[in-house]
Design a protein around this motif. Structure first.
Motif, PDB file in Angstrom:
ATOM      1  N   ILE A  68     -41.340 -13.691  -9.014  1.00  0.00           N
ATOM      2  CA  ILE A  68     -41.200 -14.181 -10.384  1.00  0.00           C
ATOM      3  C   ILE A  68     -39.956 -13.571 -11.027  1.00  0.00           C
ATOM      4  N   VAL A  69     -39.838 -12.251 -10.921  1.00  0.00           N
ATOM      5  CA  VAL A  69     -38.690 -11.560 -11.509  1.00  0.00           C
ATOM      6  C   VAL A  69     -37.393 -12.024 -10.856  1.00  0.00           C
ATOM      7  N   ALA A  70     -37.378 -12.111  -9.526  1.00  0.00           N
ATOM      8  CA  ALA A  70     -36.169 -12.502  -8.807  1.00  0.00           C
ATOM      9  C   ALA A  70     -35.705 -13.891  -9.220  1.00  0.00           C
ATOM     10  N   LEU A 113     -51.326 -18.931 -14.872  1.00  0.00           N
ATOM     11  CA  LEU A 113     -50.033 -18.416 -14.439  1.00  0.00           C
ATOM     12  C   LEU A 113     -48.984 -19.523 -14.452  1.00  0.00           C
ATOM     13  N   GLN A 114     -49.353 -20.702 -13.993  1.00  0.00           N
ATOM     14  CA  GLN A 114     -48.413 -21.815 -13.965  1.00  0.00           C
ATOM     15  C   GLN A 114     -47.962 -22.186 -15.376  1.00  0.00           C
ATOM     16  N   VAL A 115     -48.906 -22.231 -16.312  1.00  0.00           N
ATOM     17  CA  VAL A 115     -48.563 -22.550 -17.706  1.00  0.00           C
ATOM     18  C   VAL A 115     -47.614 -21.508 -18.273  1.00  0.00           C
ATOM     19  N   ALA A 116     -47.800 -20.247 -17.876  1.00  0.00           N
ATOM     20  CA  ALA A 116     -46.935 -19.175 -18.369  1.00  0.00           C
ATOM     21  C   ALA A 116     -45.525 -19.269 -17.789  1.00  0.00           C
ATOM     22  N   LEU A 117     -45.407 -19.810 -16.567  1.00  0.00           N
ATOM     23  CA  LEU A 117     -44.114 -19.842 -15.882  1.00  0.00           C
ATOM     24  C   LEU A 117     -43.315 -21.113 -16.142  1.00  0.00           C
ATOM     25  N   GLU A 118     -43.985 -22.216 -16.382  1.00  0.00           N
ATOM     26  CA  GLU A 118     -43.290 -23.501 -16.471  1.00  0.00           C
ATOM     27  C   GLU A 118     -42.216 -23.568 -17.555  1.00  0.00           C
ATOM     28  N   VAL A 180     -42.950 -19.768  -6.305  1.00  0.00           N
ATOM     29  CA  VAL A 180     -43.309 -18.509  -6.967  1.00  0.00           C
ATOM     30  C   VAL A 180     -44.828 -18.362  -7.032  1.00  0.00           C
ATOM     31  N   MET A 181     -45.522 -19.457  -7.347  1.00  0.00           N
ATOM     32  CA  MET A 181     -46.987 -19.426  -7.387  1.00  0.00           C
ATOM     33  C   MET A 181     -47.550 -19.086  -6.008  1.00  0.00           C
ATOM     34  N   ALA A 182     -46.945 -19.643  -4.964  1.00  0.00           N
ATOM     35  CA  ALA A 182     -47.396 -19.359  -3.602  1.00  0.00           C
ATOM     36  C   ALA A 182     -47.181 -17.893  -3.257  1.00  0.00           C
ATOM     37  N   SER A 183     -46.019 -17.371  -3.603  1.00  0.00           N
ATOM     38  CA  SER A 183     -45.710 -15.976  -3.306  1.00  0.00           C
ATOM     39  C   SER A 183     -46.641 -15.025  -4.038  1.00  0.00           C
ATOM     40  N   ALA A 184     -47.133 -15.451  -5.214  1.00  0.00           N
ATOM     41  CA  ALA A 184     -47.981 -14.597  -6.049  1.00  0.00           C
ATOM     42  C   ALA A 184     -49.471 -14.821  -5.840  1.00  0.00           C
TER      43      ALA A 184
END
Length: 407
Positions: A68-70, A113-118, A180-184
């Protein structure tokens, strides 16, 4: 000041700089605190108050929260922007449990998490021109048993190539938010993420991939895999080795050995013992990665491995260092038992912060899903303080300054 992606990736365009970011749940905000020191120092050297880490580093990679950070940093966001994202993400994503995380359902809803990242990632793909520098995202494809690392390097054989017989989707078309979701997707915390892998001639999905946290693929600390990306020709980077040609800053999320009382472990159900063993394995591979990376370099400030080998200062395997490497992290101490007579001395962590902490506060620091605002703020304070211990006029090494910077 800003360089094009092609210049970041070009093997002939001077020395290369990598930033590797560990996994660790909400402790990603601790990493960001340490990254803040890097951004501040590089802005000082460059004289550019708007410099971002994507201007300096040629490849930014991470696992889980590190992914996420990267991704945010590779898109050119400032460290402060990412800190703001995390301070909101922690309570929103981990403030509501939907399952027990044990037998029937993961603890948290990945939709949160998806809503937070989109809003940050949008519909961008791995091939997006919005990526300012190289990006590497680590995950584990559990249905095939393979550890995946996807990059935006056009020279990677799977970045643009489509296998016409299998209808395989080129990597450049994968959405960043899905990767990112997959990695997390840490087991027990989040459900696995399913991504479309191949389509038939009528664009119907004929193959799906099932992905979980990249830590399950032994890449919670992605530094060793990123070194392989840089040097193994098959990945397409083909950068040069040597301490004058290649550098890496490896940023952790705070370290604590996953100890457990033996009797308590023996009394657990077999499934829970397996989860505890997995957590220990992830820790072991993470430390082993630091050990090997230090053995391939001569870090200015070596990280202590254990009581047997110490910090391995000046121990180099082979004919000479393969790269300039520095681990930046902090030990997350636990509060010692109270003494009947006298107050226990401050732990190293309390000394770093110059403040006393309660046993509960210190215990909660290593919880991956402790998104309480007070804990997030404390993690950030620790990261900010720890970063200043590693980053100064001597690190990153000035020989990796960009052209035009003052000495």
């Amino acid at each position: 000041m800003a360089r094009q992606l092609s210049e970041h990736l070009d093997p002939a365009a001077g020395p290369k700089r990598m930033l590797a970011l560990d996994g660790g749940g909400v402790k990603g905000v601790l990493s960001l605190g340490m990254a803040k020191a890097l951004e501040t120092e590089l802005r000082r050297r460059s004289g550019d108050p708007k410099l971002v880490l994507a201007d300096y580093y040629d490849l930014i990679g991470g696992t889980s929260t590190g992914a996420i950070v990267a991704t945010g940093l590779a898109l050119g966001l400032t460290v402060d922007a990412m800190i703001d994202l995390y301070m909101g993400l922690g309570p929103k994503v981990f403030g509501r449990r939907v399952g027990d995380g044990n037998l029937f359902r993961a603890k948290y809803d990945p939709k949160d998490l998806q809503v937070a990242l989109e809003p940050t990632l949008g519909e961008r793909t791995l091939g997006s021109s919005d990526l300012k520098t190289g990006l590497a995202i680590h995950m584990k494809r559990i249905d095939t048993g393979s550890a995946w690392v996807l990059t935006n390097n056009p020279n990677n054989p799977y970045f643009a190539r489509e296998d016409s017989e299998k209808g395989t989707l080129p990597n450049r078309f994968y959405r960043l938010v899905d990767l990112v979701m997959a990695s997390a997707a840490a087991p027990t915390f989040f459900d696995e993420v399913v991504i479309d892998i191949a389509h038939d001639e009528k664009n119907r999905v004929i193959q799906k991939g099932c992905f979980v946290d990249g830590a399950v693929g032994a890449n919670n600390n992605p530094s060793l895999q990123m070194l392989m990306l840089a040097l193994v020709p098959g990945y397409g980077f083909q950068w040069s080795s040597g301490a004058e040609n290649l550098m890496m800053t490896s940023v952790g999320t705070g370290q604590r050995r996953p100890e457990i009382d033996g009797k308590k472990f023996r009394n657990m159900m077999p499934g829970f013992r397996g989860i505890q063993a997995l957590r220990s394995m992830i820790y072991d591979t993470q430390i082993q990665g630091v050990m090997l990376m230090q053995a391939l370099s001569t870090p200015k400030r070596a990280w202590r491995i254990n009581s047997e080998v110490g910090d391995m200062q000046n121990i180099v395997l082979g004919q000479g260092p393969l790269l300039d490497y520095q681990r930046i992290d902090v030990m997350l101490d636990k509060k010692p038992a109270k003494h009947r007579v006298q107050k226990p001395a401050r732990t190293a962590l309390e000394a770093l912060l110059d403040r006393d902490l309660t046993a509960k506060e210190m215990l909660g620091l290593d919880e991956l899903a402790n998104g309480k605002p007070a804990n997030m703020s404390l993690l950030l304070d620790i990261g900010l303080a720890a970063g200043k211990q590693y980053v100064d006029a001597a690190y990153p090494d000035p020989r990796f300054n960009l052209p035009g910077w003052s000495a």
